[in-house]
Design an enzyme around this catalytic site. Structure first.
Site, mmCIF file in Angstrom:
data_model
loop_
_atom_site.group_PDB
_atom_site.id
_atom_site.type_symbol
_atom_site.label_atom_id
_atom_site.label_comp_id
_atom_site.label_asym_id
_atom_site.label_seq_id
_atom_site.Cartn_x
_atom_site.Cartn_y
_atom_site.Cartn_z
ATOM 1 C CB SER A 17 -1.068 0.228 1.103
ATOM 2 O OG SER A 17 -0.279 -0.073 2.232
ATOM 3 C CB THR A 44 -1.713 6.119 4.125
ATOM 4 O OG1 THR A 44 -2.485 5.982 3.032
ATOM 5 C CG2 THR A 44 -0.834 7.445 4.263
ATOM 6 C CB THR A 73 -0.500 6.312 0.325
ATOM 7 O OG1 THR A 73 -1.448 5.277 0.481
ATOM 8 C CG2 THR A 73 -1.314 7.477 -0.418
ATOM 9 N NE ARG A 109 -9.139 7.830 -4.149
ATOM 10 C CZ ARG A 109 -8.350 7.390 -3.044
ATOM 11 N NH1 ARG A 109 -7.123 7.306 -2.881
ATOM 12 N NH2 ARG A 109 -8.984 7.616 -1.964
ATOM 13 C CB THR A 148 -4.091 6.021 7.674
ATOM 14 O OG1 THR A 148 -4.194 4.844 6.673
ATOM 15 C CG2 THR A 148 -4.357 5.698 8.966
ATOM 16 N N GLY A 149 -6.808 5.967 5.934
ATOM 17 C CA GLY A 149 -8.200 5.527 5.589
ATOM 18 C C GLY A 149 -8.589 5.785 4.367
HETATM 19 N N1 ASP Z 1 -5.656 7.508 2.623
HETATM 20 C C1 ASP Z 1 -5.259 6.959 1.507
HETATM 21 C C2 ASP Z 1 -6.021 7.173 0.239
HETATM 22 O O1 ASP Z 1 -7.379 7.384 0.369
HETATM 23 C C3 ASP Z 1 -5.192 5.365 1.657
HETATM 24 C C4 ASP Z 1 -4.918 4.933 3.181
HETATM 25 O O2 ASP Z 1 -4.863 5.350 4.032
HETATM 26 O O3 ASP Z 1 -5.096 3.715 3.044
HETATM 27 O O4 ASP Z 1 -5.461 7.181 -0.799
#
Ligand code: ASP
Length: 328
Positions: free
Chosen positions: A87, A190, A208, A218, A241-242
């Site tokens: 990731s 991330t 990330t 995107r 993150t997320g």
């Molecule tokens: N925040 C990141 C994104 O949406 C992904 C992640 O943290 O898993 O690109």
């Protein structure tokens, strides 16, 4: 995954801190929470299990009285270079067209910042983001322009081949091509890193590959200053993150820093930001988001929407994993 053992380790340390204040670790945390007492520094925090290795590299710089900016750049470069990571960096899972595109941002104590988005075939997007910050009058560069900038500045063009594991998983995904964010994918997402150096200066970084199997082009929250990461040297630093779309809707990291400015503790600020995110994202039950924050006193906090968000903290007493509290 954050193991039960690591979780217990973290909880045990926290109860030592709350109950007795005996351990060096606990004492440091307790003292930093009281006005007028010494700031707990240096300290570095980063998201998820991969944060441990990243913190280790960052800590080497901080322990030698280095700058937080160098620490947060070099720290996350470890994760970007880790070929097992699915990731972050070029070994990560691709978008739905089979292309790995990377996002990164960096910010220092002077409020200077730089970011890249949708960058292909460059191993260290965070270093390119720093170069955008230091060598251009811009903040954000994207796509082929960002790649050209990197190449012009001596970054090598890496292979477009997927890592063996990413290729395997992508081929399996192609069978159904289901486009659905998965909560805590392998607990690897991330990496966001925030640090306070010996001089009392804050910096942050975030890098990330974004959402696995996203639409080509995107861009998530990570390279957007104030969404995936934010630093205000008078107040504190935060990273997220997320699912980036949900964080973008509330300028998540900026919100956390502003809540700390209003006097909230780092954890309370993260909790309030999660609550705001829930209010602005009706589909919140299906996604995961975690915030991590650090203030000028060296106090830290984290909070997530769902269970399972872990982070690593390194200071003079060691480098350890903790599980964040969560709303659901
Ligand atoms: N925040 C990141 C994104 O949406 C992904 C992640 O943290 O898993 O690109």
């Amino acid at each position: 995954m954050t193991t039960r053992r690591k979780f217990i380790q973290g909880s045990a340390l926290l109860s030592v801190l709350t109950l007795s204040g005996v351990s060096k670790w606990g004492k440091a945390l307790t003292l930093a929470g009281q006005a007028g007492l010494p700031v707990r520094k240096p300290v570095v925090l980063s998201t998820w299990d991969h944060g441990l290795a990243a913190n280790e590299a960052a800590w080497k710089i901080l322990a030698a009285n280095g700058k937080a900016l160098d620490a947060v750049e070099k720290g996350v470069m470890v994760t970007e270079a880790d070929i097992r990571n699915l990731s972050v960096g070029l070994s990560a899972l691709p978008d739905r067209d089979g292309i790995v595109t990377l996002d990164a941002s960096i910010m220092d104590e002077k409020g200077r910042c730089g970011a890249v988005a949708c960058l292909e075939r460059i191993k260290h997007p965070i270093a390119v983001a720093r170069m955008v910050m230091e060598k251009t009058p811009h903040v954000l560069m994207v796509g082929s322009g960002a790649q050209k900038f990197a190449l012009d500045n001596g970054f090598p063009l890496e292979s477009e081949k997927l890592s063996p594991e990413a290729e395997k998983q992508y081929k399996a995904w192609l069978k159904t091509s289901q486009y659905k964010p998965i909560i805590n994918i392998e607990n690897h997402d991330t990496i966001g890193m925030i640090a306070l150096d010996a001089d009392g200066n804050l910096s942050g970084s975030c890098t990330t590959s974004g959402l696995a199997y996203k639409m080509h082009g995107r861009v998530g929250d990570s390279p957007i200053i104030g969404a995936g990461m934010y630093v205000d040297n008078e107040v504190g630093a935060a990273c997220a993150t997320g699912l980036g779309e949900t964080v973008l809707r509330i300028c998540g990291s900026y919100l956390v820093v502003e809540l700390m400015r209003q006097g909230l503790s780092p954890m309370e600020a993260c909790r309030k930001a999660v609550e705001r995110l829930m209010a602005k994202n009706p589909d919140y039950k299906d996604v995961q988001v975690g915030f991590l924050a650090l203030n000028k006193k060296g106090e830290h906090g984290a909070y997530s929407l769902q269970k399972g968000f872990s982070y690593a903290l390194a200071d003079a007493t060691g480098n350890k994993m903790f599980d964040a509290k969560s709303k659901l």
